[in-house]
Scaffold this active site. Structure first.
Site, PDB file in Angstrom:
ATOM      1  N   PHE A  43       0.857  -1.190   0.000  1.00  0.00           N
ATOM      2  CA  PHE A  43       0.000   0.000   0.000  1.00  0.00           C
ATOM      3  C   PHE A  43       0.888   1.234   0.000  1.00  0.00           C
ATOM      4  O   PHE A  43       1.802   1.339   0.811  1.00  0.00           O
ATOM      5  CB  PHE A  43      -0.906   0.018   1.229  1.00  0.00           C
ATOM      6  CG  PHE A  43      -1.940   1.106   1.197  1.00  0.00           C
ATOM      7  CD1 PHE A  43      -3.167   0.903   0.571  1.00  0.00           C
ATOM      8  CD2 PHE A  43      -1.689   2.338   1.781  1.00  0.00           C
ATOM      9  CE1 PHE A  43      -4.125   1.908   0.523  1.00  0.00           C
ATOM     10  CE2 PHE A  43      -2.643   3.352   1.738  1.00  0.00           C
ATOM     11  CZ  PHE A  43      -3.864   3.128   1.111  1.00  0.00           C
ATOM     12  N   CYS A  64      15.752   4.115  -7.942  1.00  0.00           N
ATOM     13  CA  CYS A  64      16.836   3.782  -8.890  1.00  0.00           C
ATOM     14  C   CYS A  64      16.435   3.916 -10.351  1.00  0.00           C
ATOM     15  O   CYS A  64      17.188   4.468 -11.163  1.00  0.00           O
ATOM     16  CB  CYS A  64      17.326   2.353  -8.679  1.00  0.00           C
ATOM     17  SG  CYS A  64      17.024   1.623  -7.084  1.00  0.00           S
ATOM     18  N   THR A 161       8.806  -3.112   4.482  1.00  0.00           N
ATOM     19  CA  THR A 161       8.012  -1.903   4.238  1.00  0.00           C
ATOM     20  C   THR A 161       8.824  -0.714   3.733  1.00  0.00           C
ATOM     21  O   THR A 161       8.251   0.290   3.298  1.00  0.00           O
ATOM     22  CB  THR A 161       7.275  -1.490   5.523  1.00  0.00           C
ATOM     23  OG1 THR A 161       8.204  -1.528   6.619  1.00  0.00           O
ATOM     24  CG2 THR A 161       6.131  -2.431   5.829  1.00  0.00           C
ATOM     25  N   GLY A 292      16.979  12.888   3.990  1.00  0.00           N
ATOM     26  CA  GLY A 292      16.982  11.581   4.647  1.00  0.00           C
ATOM     27  C   GLY A 292      15.638  10.898   4.518  1.00  0.00           C
ATOM     28  O   GLY A 292      14.672  11.468   3.998  1.00  0.00           O
ATOM     29  N   ASP A 334      15.593  -1.799   3.689  1.00  0.00           N
ATOM     30  CA  ASP A 334      16.029  -0.517   4.247  1.00  0.00           C
ATOM     31  C   ASP A 334      15.673  -0.333   5.718  1.00  0.00           C
ATOM     32  O   ASP A 334      16.240   0.539   6.377  1.00  0.00           O
ATOM     33  CB  ASP A 334      15.401   0.645   3.454  1.00  0.00           C
ATOM     34  CG  ASP A 334      15.907   0.714   2.024  1.00  0.00           C
ATOM     35  OD1 ASP A 334      16.813  -0.065   1.685  1.00  0.00           O
ATOM     36  OD2 ASP A 334      15.390   1.540   1.253  1.00  0.00           O
ATOM     37  N   HIS A 472      42.833  -1.479 -23.319  1.00  0.00           N
ATOM     38  CA  HIS A 472      43.157  -0.123 -23.746  1.00  0.00           C
ATOM     39  C   HIS A 472      42.311   0.283 -24.959  1.00  0.00           C
ATOM     40  O   HIS A 472      42.094  -0.540 -25.837  1.00  0.00           O
ATOM     41  CB  HIS A 472      44.647  -0.063 -24.116  1.00  0.00           C
ATOM     42  CG  HIS A 472      45.143   1.318 -24.368  1.00  0.00           C
ATOM     43  ND1 HIS A 472      45.235   2.268 -23.370  1.00  0.00           N
ATOM     44  CD2 HIS A 472      45.571   1.918 -25.513  1.00  0.00           C
ATOM     45  CE1 HIS A 472      45.706   3.385 -23.888  1.00  0.00           C
ATOM     46  NE2 HIS A 472      45.914   3.204 -25.193  1.00  0.00           N
TER      47      HIS A 472
END
Length: 499
Positions: A43, A64, A161, A292, A334, A472
Site C-alpha cells: 500500500f 533507482c 516496508t 533523509g 532498508d 586499452h
C-alpha cells in the site's frame, strides 16, 4: 509476549509479506517456488502532494529506475554538446522537454508495475493492494484504499516496508515542497530549484536537473554524502560546482512561503546558518527536500506483537538470519538496523531468507564488500571501506592508498574535464596488501565497479591488480597501473590517455 496466546490453530498463509518492494517481491517469488501459500500486502500512502504509484516499491517507482533514466537524459545533453567536436552539425539550439521525459519514464515504470502483477499471479502469490497492520499473534489486518478491512493469519511474516522521505517540520514544508517521491512524475518542469540536503538522493537529483539545463542550488547542513569516502565526496562537490550547480553550505531552511501559485509557481525560502545567527532569503520555483528517509515501521502494529524497534530511528534489529526478536516475524531491506539501504541487498536477503525457510538452505546474506554507485554527473562507484573507515579499522600506518587522476579518451576531443576523474584503492599492509577499499569517480562508474567487486570478494591484492593487463583505451585500466601512494605525495595528474 506469548506467541501462542490468541494464535490461530491453522493459518490462511504460510507467509505474509508486508511491502511489495524489491525485497518483498523477491522473497514472495522465491517462497512460491517451494509451493508455499504466500500473500503480499502493498500500500502506498500518498505524499503530501497526493503522489502515489503502483507495485514495485521505491526503486522501481521513485528511486533507482527513474533516477538512472533522468541521469541518462542529462548525459545525452552532454553528449550532444560533445558531438559538435566529433563532426556532428546541430542546426538548432537543442532544448529539453520535461513533460516528454517524464511521460516516457512513467510509461516504462507502468510496464514494470504490470510485469510484477503478472509475475505474482503466475507464481500463485496472492496480492492485495492494502495496508497491513498486526492485530495479534500471527494475525494481520489488511485495509484497502476504500477502508475495507480483512483479517488474515500466517505461520510466518516478513516485514519489507521500506522507507519514505523525511520532512523538515518547518512552516510550509509539506504544503509547498516536493520530495523524490514527487519529482519523477512531476507534470511540469520544476524550473529554478533548491535541493535541500547532501545525501546521494540530493546530489543525484541536483545533478540531472542541472544537466537538463535548470538553475540548481544545493543547501547543505554539514558534509556531502555522509557515510561515503569524504575525499571522493568533496571531489564530486567540486565537479558539480564547476559545472554550474551552486552550493549554500552550513545553512538549513526555517520557513517556506508561497509567493505565487502555479506550475511551478514561486516560493520564498528563509534559511539560518548552522554556526551563526545569519539568515538568508531567496526565491525558487521548486524546493526539493532530500534530507533523509524514515523507516515505515511505526504504524504497522509492531508493538501489538512485541517486535522491538530502535525508538530513535524506527529501524528493526535482526539476527544474521533476518529474524526479529519475535521468532515468526522476519525483516529485510532498508528498515534493518545497521545494514545497507540498497535494492540488490534487499533482493538478495529476501531470496536467501525464503531458501532458508523453505528450501533447506543455510546460506546467509553477506553484507560485506557490497558495491554501490552514486549517479552524480561524474559517477562514483565504490566497494569496501572508505579511507576514513580503513584508518579507523587498521590504523593509518597499516594502510596504503594508491591513487591517480585519469582522463577518459572520449573527453579528450571535446577537451573537457581533464584530471577530474579519479581512481583509488586502499590496501591493508598487514595482509599482503589486500584491497579493502575500491573507489572510482568517472563515466560508467557502476559498470567499472561491478567486476572489481567480485575480485574483492575473492580477496584481491595489489600485486594481483598490478599483474592484470589492462584493456586499452578504457577508464578501468587505470586500476592495473596505479603506482603513486598518497603517503608519497607524488604527482597523479594525467596528461593524456596513455600516460
Amino acid at each position: 509476549m506469548n506467541d501462542s496466546k490468541d494464535a490461530p490453530k491453522s493459518y490462511d498463509f504460510d507467509l505474509i509479506i508486508i511491502g511489495g518492494g524489491s525485497g518483498g517481491l523477491a522473497a514472495a517469488k522465491e517462497a512460491a517456488k517451494f509451493d508455499k501459500k504466500v500473500m503480499v500486502l502493498d500500500f502506498v500512502t500518498p505524499t503530501p502532494l497526493g503522489t502515489r504509484w503502483g507495485l514495485g516499491g521505491t526503486c522501481v517507482n521513485v528511486g533507482c529506475i527513474p533516477k538512472k533514466l533522468m541521469h541518462q537524459a542529462a548525459l545525452l545533453g552532454q553528449a550532444l554538446k560533445d558531438s559538435r567536436n566529433y563532426g556532428w552539425k546541430l542546426e538548432d539550439t537543442v532544448k529539453h522537454d520535461w513533460e516528454k521525459m517524464t511521460e516516457s519514464v512513467q510509461n516504462h515504470i507502468g510496464s514494470l508495475n504490470w510485469g510484477y502483477r503478472v509475475a505474482l499471479r503466475e507464481k500463485k502469490v496472492v496480492y492485495e493492494n492494502a495496508y497491513g497492520k498486526f492485530i495479534g499473534p500471527h494475525k494481520i489486518m489488511a485495509t484497502n484504499n476504500k477502508g475495507k478491512e480483512k483479517v488474515y493469519s500466517a505461520e510466518r511474516f516478513l516485514i519489507a516496508t521500506g522507507e519514505r522521505p523525511r520532512y523538515l517540520g518547518i512552516p510550509g514544508d509539506k504544503e509547498y515542497c516536493i520530495s523524490s517521491d514527487d519529482l519523477f512524475s512531476l507534470p511540469y518542469c520544476p524550473g529554478k530549484t533548491l535541493v535541500v540536503g547532501a545525501s546521494y538522493v540530493a546530489l543525484e537529483c541536483a545533478g540531472f536537473l542541472a544537466g537538463i539545463g535548470l538553475d540548481v542550488t544545493v543547501m547543505v547542513r554539514s558534509i556531502l554524502l555522509r557515510g561515503f569516502d569524504q575525499d571522493m565526496a568533496n571531489k564530486i562537490g567540486e565537479h558539480m560546482e564547476e559545472h554550474g550547480i551552486k552550493f549554500i553550505r552550513q545553512f538549513v531552511p526555517t520557513k517556506i512561503e508561497q509567493i505565487e501559485a502555479g506550475t511551478p509557481g514561486r516560493l520564498k525560502v528563509t534559511a539560518k546558518s548552522t554556526n551563526s545567527e545569519e539568515t538568508i532569503e531567496d526565491e525558487f520555483n521548486t524546493v526539493l527536500l532530500a534530507v533523509g528517509r524514515d523507516s515505515c515501521t511505526r504504524t504497522i502494529g509492531l508493538e501489538t506483537v512485541g517486535v522491538k524497534i530502535n525508538e530513535k530511528t524506527g529501524k528493526i534489529p535482526v539476527t544474521d538470519e533476518e529474524q526479529t526478536n519475535v521468532p515468526y516475524i522476519y525483516a529485510i531491506g532498508d528498515i534493518l538496523e545497521g545494514k545497507l539501504e540498497l535494492t540488490p541487498v534487499a533482493i538478495q536477503a529476501g531470496r536467501l531468507l525464503a531458501q532458508r525457510l523453505y528450501g533447506g538452505s543455510t546460506v546467509k546474506c553477506d553484507y560485506d564488500n557490497v558495491p554501490t554507485t552514486v549517479f552524480t554527473p561524474l559517477e562514483y562507484g565504490c566497494c569496501g571501506l572508505s579511507e576514513e573507515k580503513a584508518v579507523e579499522k587498521f590504523g593509518e600506518e597499516n594502510i596504503e592508498v594508491y591513487h591517480s587522476f585519469f582522463w577518459p579518451l572520449e573527453w579528450t576531443v571535446p577537451s573537457r574535464d581533464n584530471n577530474k576523474c579519479y581512481a583509488k584503492v586502499i590496501c591493508n599492509l598487514k595482509d599482503n596488501e589486500r584491497v579493502v577499499g575500491f573507489h572510482v569517480l568517472g563515466p560508467n562508474a557502476g559498470e567499472v565497479t561491478q567486476g572489481f567487486a567480485a575480485a574483492l570478494k575473492c580477496g584481491l591484492t595489489k600485486q594481483q591488480l598490478d599483474s592484470t593487463i589492462g584493456i586499452h583505451p578504457v577508464c578501468a585500466e587505470i586500476f592495473t597501473t596505479l603506482s603513486v601512494t598518497k603517503r608519497s605525495g607524488g604527482d597523479i595528474l594525467q596528461s593524456g590517455c596513455u600516460g
